[in-house]
Motif scaffolding. Structure first.
Motif, PDB file in Angstrom:
ATOM      1  N   ARG A  12       0.817  -1.208   0.000  1.00 47.97           N
ATOM      2  CA  ARG A  12       0.000   0.000   0.000  1.00 47.97           C
ATOM      3  C   ARG A  12       0.853   1.260   0.000  1.00 47.97           C
ATOM      4  NH1 ARG A  12      -4.213  -2.363   4.590  1.00 47.97           N
ATOM      5  NH2 ARG A  12      -5.646  -3.431   3.141  1.00 47.97           N
ATOM      6  N   ILE A  13       1.959   1.241   0.757  1.00 44.99           N
ATOM      7  CA  ILE A  13       2.859   2.403   0.759  1.00 44.99           C
ATOM      8  C   ILE A  13       3.511   2.580  -0.608  1.00 44.99           C
ATOM      9  CG2 ILE A  13       5.027   3.303   1.712  1.00 44.99           C
ATOM     10  CD1 ILE A  13       4.252   2.021   4.382  1.00 44.99           C
ATOM     11  N   SER A  14       3.908   1.484  -1.229  1.00 47.45           N
ATOM     12  CA  SER A  14       4.604   1.548  -2.514  1.00 47.45           C
ATOM     13  C   SER A  14       3.730   2.141  -3.602  1.00 47.45           C
ATOM     14  CB  SER A  14       5.082   0.146  -2.923  1.00 47.45           C
ATOM     15  OG  SER A  14       5.959  -0.390  -1.942  1.00 47.45           O
ATOM     16  N   ILE A  15       2.466   1.718  -3.660  1.00 49.04           N
ATOM     17  CA  ILE A  15       1.599   2.245  -4.720  1.00 49.04           C
ATOM     18  C   ILE A  15       1.282   3.716  -4.484  1.00 49.04           C
ATOM     19  CG2 ILE A  15       0.576  -0.006  -5.185  1.00 49.04           C
ATOM     20  CD1 ILE A  15      -1.855   0.822  -3.600  1.00 49.04           C
ATOM     21  N   ASN A  69      -9.079  18.419  10.711  1.00 49.21           N
ATOM     22  CA  ASN A  69      -8.844  17.821  12.026  1.00 49.21           C
ATOM     23  C   ASN A  69      -7.862  16.668  11.836  1.00 49.21           C
ATOM     24  OD1 ASN A  69     -11.225  16.518  10.686  1.00 49.21           O
ATOM     25  ND2 ASN A  69     -11.008  15.101  12.412  1.00 49.21           N
ATOM     26  N   HIS A  70      -7.233  16.220  12.908  1.00 45.13           N
ATOM     27  CA  HIS A  70      -6.091  15.308  12.782  1.00 45.13           C
ATOM     28  C   HIS A  70      -6.418  13.949  13.391  1.00 45.13           C
ATOM     29  CE1 HIS A  70      -2.147  14.432  11.654  1.00 45.13           C
ATOM     30  NE2 HIS A  70      -1.432  15.072  12.561  1.00 45.13           N
ATOM     31  N   ARG A  71      -6.484  12.913  12.543  1.00 43.16           N
ATOM     32  CA  ARG A  71      -6.745  11.553  13.007  1.00 43.16           C
ATOM     33  C   ARG A  71      -5.487  10.677  12.952  1.00 43.16           C
ATOM     34  NH1 ARG A  71     -10.896  11.539  16.112  1.00 43.16           N
ATOM     35  NH2 ARG A  71     -11.666   9.475  15.572  1.00 43.16           N
ATOM     36  N   THR A  72      -4.755  10.712  11.851  1.00 41.17           N
ATOM     37  CA  THR A  72      -3.479  10.002  11.751  1.00 41.17           C
ATOM     38  C   THR A  72      -2.518  10.849  10.919  1.00 41.17           C
ATOM     39  OG1 THR A  72      -3.741   8.784   9.658  1.00 41.17           O
ATOM     40  CG2 THR A  72      -4.830   7.859  11.608  1.00 41.17           C
ATOM     41  N   LEU A  73      -1.262  10.392  10.822  1.00 43.47           N
ATOM     42  CA  LEU A  73      -0.274  11.095   9.998  1.00 43.47           C
ATOM     43  C   LEU A  73      -0.616  11.032   8.519  1.00 43.47           C
ATOM     44  CD1 LEU A  73       3.072   9.950  11.687  1.00 43.47           C
ATOM     45  CD2 LEU A  73       1.999  12.197  11.831  1.00 43.47           C
ATOM     46  N   LEU A  74      -1.529  10.147   8.148  1.00 44.41           N
ATOM     47  CA  LEU A  74      -1.880   9.970   6.737  1.00 44.41           C
ATOM     48  C   LEU A  74      -3.001  10.897   6.284  1.00 44.41           C
ATOM     49  CD1 LEU A  74      -1.743   6.060   6.577  1.00 44.41           C
ATOM     50  CD2 LEU A  74      -0.001   7.676   5.803  1.00 44.41           C
ATOM     51  N   ASP A  75      -3.478  11.780   7.130  1.00 47.62           N
ATOM     52  CA  ASP A  75      -4.548  12.708   6.740  1.00 47.62           C
ATOM     53  C   ASP A  75      -4.202  13.495   5.473  1.00 47.62           C
ATOM     54  OD1 ASP A  75      -5.963  11.857   8.946  1.00 47.62           O
ATOM     55  OD2 ASP A  75      -5.402  13.559  10.196  1.00 47.62           O
ATOM     56  N   PRO A  76      -3.040  14.171   5.415  1.00 50.58           N
ATOM     57  CA  PRO A  76      -2.707  14.919   4.183  1.00 50.58           C
ATOM     58  C   PRO A  76      -2.533  14.014   2.974  1.00 50.58           C
ATOM     59  CG  PRO A  76      -1.328  15.631   6.030  1.00 50.58           C
ATOM     60  CD  PRO A  76      -2.016  14.367   6.460  1.00 50.58           C
ATOM     61  N   LYS A  80      11.830  11.010  10.277  1.00 52.41           N
ATOM     62  CA  LYS A  80      12.518  10.985   8.984  1.00 52.41           C
ATOM     63  C   LYS A  80      11.942   9.892   8.082  1.00 52.41           C
ATOM     64  CE  LYS A  80      15.416  14.284   9.950  1.00 52.41           C
ATOM     65  NZ  LYS A  80      15.327  15.583   9.229  1.00 52.41           N
ATOM     66  N   PHE A  81      11.571   8.766   8.681  1.00 47.35           N
ATOM     67  CA  PHE A  81      11.012   7.670   7.888  1.00 47.35           C
ATOM     68  C   PHE A  81       9.681   8.084   7.273  1.00 47.35           C
ATOM     69  CE2 PHE A  81       8.279   3.871   7.644  1.00 47.35           C
ATOM     70  CZ  PHE A  81       9.013   3.131   6.730  1.00 47.35           C
ATOM     71  N   SER A  82       8.834   8.769   8.054  1.00 50.62           N
ATOM     72  CA  SER A  82       7.544   9.214   7.539  1.00 50.62           C
ATOM     73  C   SER A  82       7.724  10.230   6.418  1.00 50.62           C
ATOM     74  CB  SER A  82       6.707   9.818   8.668  1.00 50.62           C
ATOM     75  OG  SER A  82       6.437   8.856   9.670  1.00 50.62           O
ATOM     76  N   GLU A  83       8.722  11.108   6.531  1.00 48.23           N
ATOM     77  CA  GLU A  83       9.000  12.070   5.461  1.00 48.23           C
ATOM     78  C   GLU A  83       9.445  11.341   4.196  1.00 48.23           C
ATOM     79  OE1 GLU A  83      11.805  14.979   6.660  1.00 48.23           O
ATOM     80  OE2 GLU A  83      10.547  15.835   8.251  1.00 48.23           O
ATOM     81  N   LEU A  84      10.209  10.265   4.387  1.00 43.36           N
ATOM     82  CA  LEU A  84      10.752   9.532   3.243  1.00 43.36           C
ATOM     83  C   LEU A  84       9.661   8.853   2.428  1.00 43.36           C
ATOM     84  CD1 LEU A  84      13.347   8.521   1.781  1.00 43.36           C
ATOM     85  CD2 LEU A  84      13.307   6.553   3.323  1.00 43.36           C
ATOM     86  N   ILE A  85       8.661   8.274   3.111  1.00 45.20           N
ATOM     87  CA  ILE A  85       7.634   7.506   2.393  1.00 45.20           C
ATOM     88  C   ILE A  85       6.429   8.360   2.018  1.00 45.20           C
ATOM     89  CG2 ILE A  85       8.312   5.379   3.564  1.00 45.20           C
ATOM     90  CD1 ILE A  85       5.818   5.666   5.322  1.00 45.20           C
ATOM     91  N   PRO A 142       2.420   4.936  10.169  1.00 40.56           N
ATOM     92  CA  PRO A 142       1.779   4.608   8.886  1.00 40.56           C
ATOM     93  C   PRO A 142       1.724   3.105   8.624  1.00 40.56           C
ATOM     94  CG  PRO A 142       3.400   6.371   8.624  1.00 40.56           C
ATOM     95  CD  PRO A 142       3.613   5.795   9.986  1.00 40.56           C
ATOM     96  N   ILE A 143       2.779   2.393   9.033  1.00 31.88           N
ATOM     97  CA  ILE A 143       2.814   0.944   8.784  1.00 31.88           C
ATOM     98  C   ILE A 143       1.713   0.243   9.578  1.00 31.88           C
ATOM     99  CG2 ILE A 143       4.182  -1.144   9.112  1.00 31.88           C
ATOM    100  CD1 ILE A 143       6.657   0.464   8.472  1.00 31.88           C
ATOM    101  N   PHE A 144       1.569   0.588  10.865  1.00 26.23           N
ATOM    102  CA  PHE A 144       0.541  -0.058  11.672  1.00 26.23           C
ATOM    103  C   PHE A 144      -0.854   0.245  11.133  1.00 26.23           C
ATOM    104  CE2 PHE A 144       3.663  -0.871  15.059  1.00 26.23           C
ATOM    105  CZ  PHE A 144       3.231  -2.114  15.469  1.00 26.23           C
ATOM    106  N   PHE A 145      -1.084   1.479  10.703  1.00 18.36           N
ATOM    107  CA  PHE A 145      -2.408   1.792  10.158  1.00 18.36           C
ATOM    108  C   PHE A 145      -2.683   0.971   8.905  1.00 18.36           C
ATOM    109  CE2 PHE A 145      -5.287   4.075   7.376  1.00 18.36           C
ATOM    110  CZ  PHE A 145      -6.347   4.353   8.223  1.00 18.36           C
ATOM    111  N   LEU A 146      -1.711   0.883   8.007  1.00 18.31           N
ATOM    112  CA  LEU A 146      -1.916   0.181   6.742  1.00 18.31           C
ATOM    113  C   LEU A 146      -1.831  -1.331   6.890  1.00 18.31           C
ATOM    114  CD1 LEU A 146       0.095   2.584   4.426  1.00 18.31           C
ATOM    115  CD2 LEU A 146      -2.390   2.374   4.622  1.00 18.31           C
TER     116      LEU A 146
END
Length: 577
Positions: free
Chosen positions: A347-350, A394-401, A421-426, A507-511
């Motif tokens: 899911r992250i890759s796509i 409003n903010h639910r997870t880092l994946l909102d944007p 840094k990992f979240s910025e990278l992906i 992000p990994i745990f959510f996905l």
């Protein structure tokens, strides 16, 4: 030596099963004649002792018939008394005491008695406070727990869960993880009596005291908690549990209750026990009034405590597990883990490599459900003399944007207060970290708006529950082109946020969830008269948008901030390490 002992235990278990129906009822009758004659006489006034018709013999397996065989009435009798008296509470003097256990009485039973009814909460401590290896070992213990006696089960669970566990980690779990699951599984019938009595409330339990004491004192206002105390050792300045009970051993409820009240020379006024526990029958026999809660009697009733009746609002909680980890649910989770990890990577890759519309299509095929509704039309990139649109979420997870960008189908820039840094990278969009300096952050956001559309989450941190934290008013001073966005996220297995864990794994745990759900609704652009350009203050604009998002989502507004959350859950101010 171990094998013969297991064979003896197995033989005892088989004999118990074969003779349970006859011997158990006989033992309870003998117990009644031996030391509860007074309660037996009181009960006989309400029902005839000669009522032994053939019809009753046919109904002896029903819950009501079981309660008639019992020496103590159902708690429904006490509830009927309270309802008939139309009293909001039961008055008392300071010497009156209400006693009960949390296991199987204050909390509803979910796990099989063959393992231990409190197994899910041991698993929460092992997984959230310990490690995945400790959780696996605890799950493996289910293979032989069924053959052990109740006290031995408790010793095994306590040793696996607490041996080598840091006292600090247990403190974090009891403060930020367990209260959520305790509140969701409170027994409505018993809790109703608990809140309507003004008696001094004392909880006696064989469970480790560190698991339940904080919740009972801080959320249910228990006056005292008597539980099993665990041994602690200090190694290089850090305190650890040994997994063994202290010198007094595991608590035996009726003995501890007698010792507790021996100095006052008074019996507890009210006691409630579990119908299925013989230990509870003995425990509440010392009370002036004693009642039983029968799980079978309540099977057809909704015994879940509504959120609005929680003793304290459940706003903040931590931990990764989003479900109550019963043995079967935990087994399913561990089977899913390797599948979920590869699914998260896919899911992250796509999202990073493919165009937005293709990524959305493949994400939906993989189980991600996205619902998107918009009341605004896309007007293209901003003119040279005009800034971009400011999307306020409003903010639910880092994946909102990320989900907002893919749903709108156009690139956005996201600003955050802290991002690993990992979240910025992906991240499949541009991210900019703010410096927590009002002037510098305002200038940075103004520059970003001049180049394109910007998304900001003014709460400054995520909130899992249906509440909105206070909105920082800085965004309202930047532009009059403000578009509120209502965001909600739902999971079934893992939470994609944490306060005390590794935020890079969010992000990994959510996905990794089998079917995560993301709901986004883009509201109409804020009217000019409701912006700072129309004469409103930045605080008025922020509060207005907070109220509009709460109305759309069905959430509740609060004045709590990011600092409040992290001080409660992690003991820090939310600095990413």
């Amino acid at each position: 030596m171990v094998l013969p002992e297991l064979l003896v235990i197995l033989a005892e278990w088989v004999l118990y099963r074969l003779l349970a129906n006859s011997c158990y009822r006989a033992a309870r009758k003998l117990r009644g004649y031996g030391f509860q004659l007074k309660n037996l006489l009181n009960l006989s006034k309400a029902q005839s002792p000669h009522n032994t018709s053939h019809h009753q013999q046919q109904q002896q397996n029903q819950p009501n018939q079981h309660l008639q065989d019992s020496l103590f009435p159902s708690i429904t009798k006490y509830q009927e008394f309270l309802d008939k008296s139309r009293a909001c509470s039961v008055s008392s003097d300071h010497l009156d005491t209400f006693v009960c256990d949390i296991d199987g009485v204050l909390l509803r039973q979910h796990s099989s008695k063959h393992f231990h009814t409190f197994f899910p909460y041991f698993m929460l401590v092992a997984f959230e406070g310990g490690s995945i290896i400790r959780a696996i070992l605890l799950l493996l213990s289910c293979s032989f727990l069924w053959a052990l006696q109740r006290e031995t089960k408790l010793k095994v669970l306590s040793f696996i869960t607490f041996s080598g566990l840091r006292v600090k980690d247990m403190d974090n779990v009891s403060r930020s993880v367990l209260p959520k699951f305790f509140l969701e599984n409170l027994n409505l019938q018993v809790y109703d009596i608990w809140t309507r009595t003004e008696y001094s409330k004392v909880v006696f339990t064989s469970l480790p005291q560190v698991i339940v004491e904080r919740f009972l004192r801080e959320h249910l206002n228990a006056d005292d908690v008597i539980g099993t105390k665990l041994q602690e050792i200090e190694v290089m300045g850090r305190r650890f549990y040994t997994g063994l009970a202290s010198g007094s051993g595991f608590v035996v409820k009726h003995k501890s209750a007698k010792d507790y009240f021996i100095h006052d020379k008074k019996k507890p006024t009210l006691g409630i026990g579990s119908f299925s526990s013989l230990h509870d029958h003995i425990f509440i026999s010392i009370c002036k009034e004693a009642y039983l809660w029968n799980e079978e009697e309540s099977m057809n009733k909704d015994n879940t405590l509504p959120r609005e009746r929680y003793p304290k609002p459940l706003i903040f909680h931590d931990g990764r597990l989003a479900f109550l980890p019963t043995p079967l649910a935990t087994l399913a989770m561990f089977i899913w883990l390797p599948i979920g990890f590869f699914l998260a990577v896919f899911r992250i890759s796509i999202g990073v490599l493919l165009p937005y519309h293709v990524a959305n299509f493949l994400a939906s095929l993989s189980g991600v459900r996205i619902t998107f509704k918009s009341h605004n039309l896309y007007n293209g990139p901003p003119e040279k003399s005009k800034s971009g649109v400011l999307y306020v979420c409003n903010h639910r997870t880092l994946l909102d944007p990320v989900f907002l960008t893919t749903s709108l189908g156009k690139p956005l820039t996201a600003v955050t207060y802290s991002l690993s840094k990992f979240s910025e990278l992906i991240a499949p969009l541009k991210t900019v970290s703010l410096k927590r300096d009002r002037k510098k952050d305002g200038e940075a956001m103004q520059r970003l708006l001049s180049k394109g559309d910007l998304v900001v989450c003014p709460e400054g941190t995520t909130c899992r529950e249906p509440y909105l934290l206070r909105f920082s008013p800085l965004f309202a001073e930047l532009t009059e082109d403000i578009v509120p966005v209502a965001v909600d996220a739902r999971v079934s297995m893992f939470y994609g946020t944490t306060a005390s864990g590794l935020k890079c794994l969010d992000p990994i745990f959510f996905l990794m969830n089998p079917r995560p759900v993301y709901c986004l609704e883009v509201l109409k652009k804020l009217p000019k008269e409701m912006t700072c350009a129309g004469g409103k203050s930045s605080f008025e604009v922020a509060n207005f948008i907070q109220g509009e998002l709460a109305r759309v989502l069905g959430f509740e507004c609060t004045n709590l901030t990011r600092k409040d959350k992290y001080l409660v859950l992690a003991g820090n101010e939310g600095i990413v390490r």
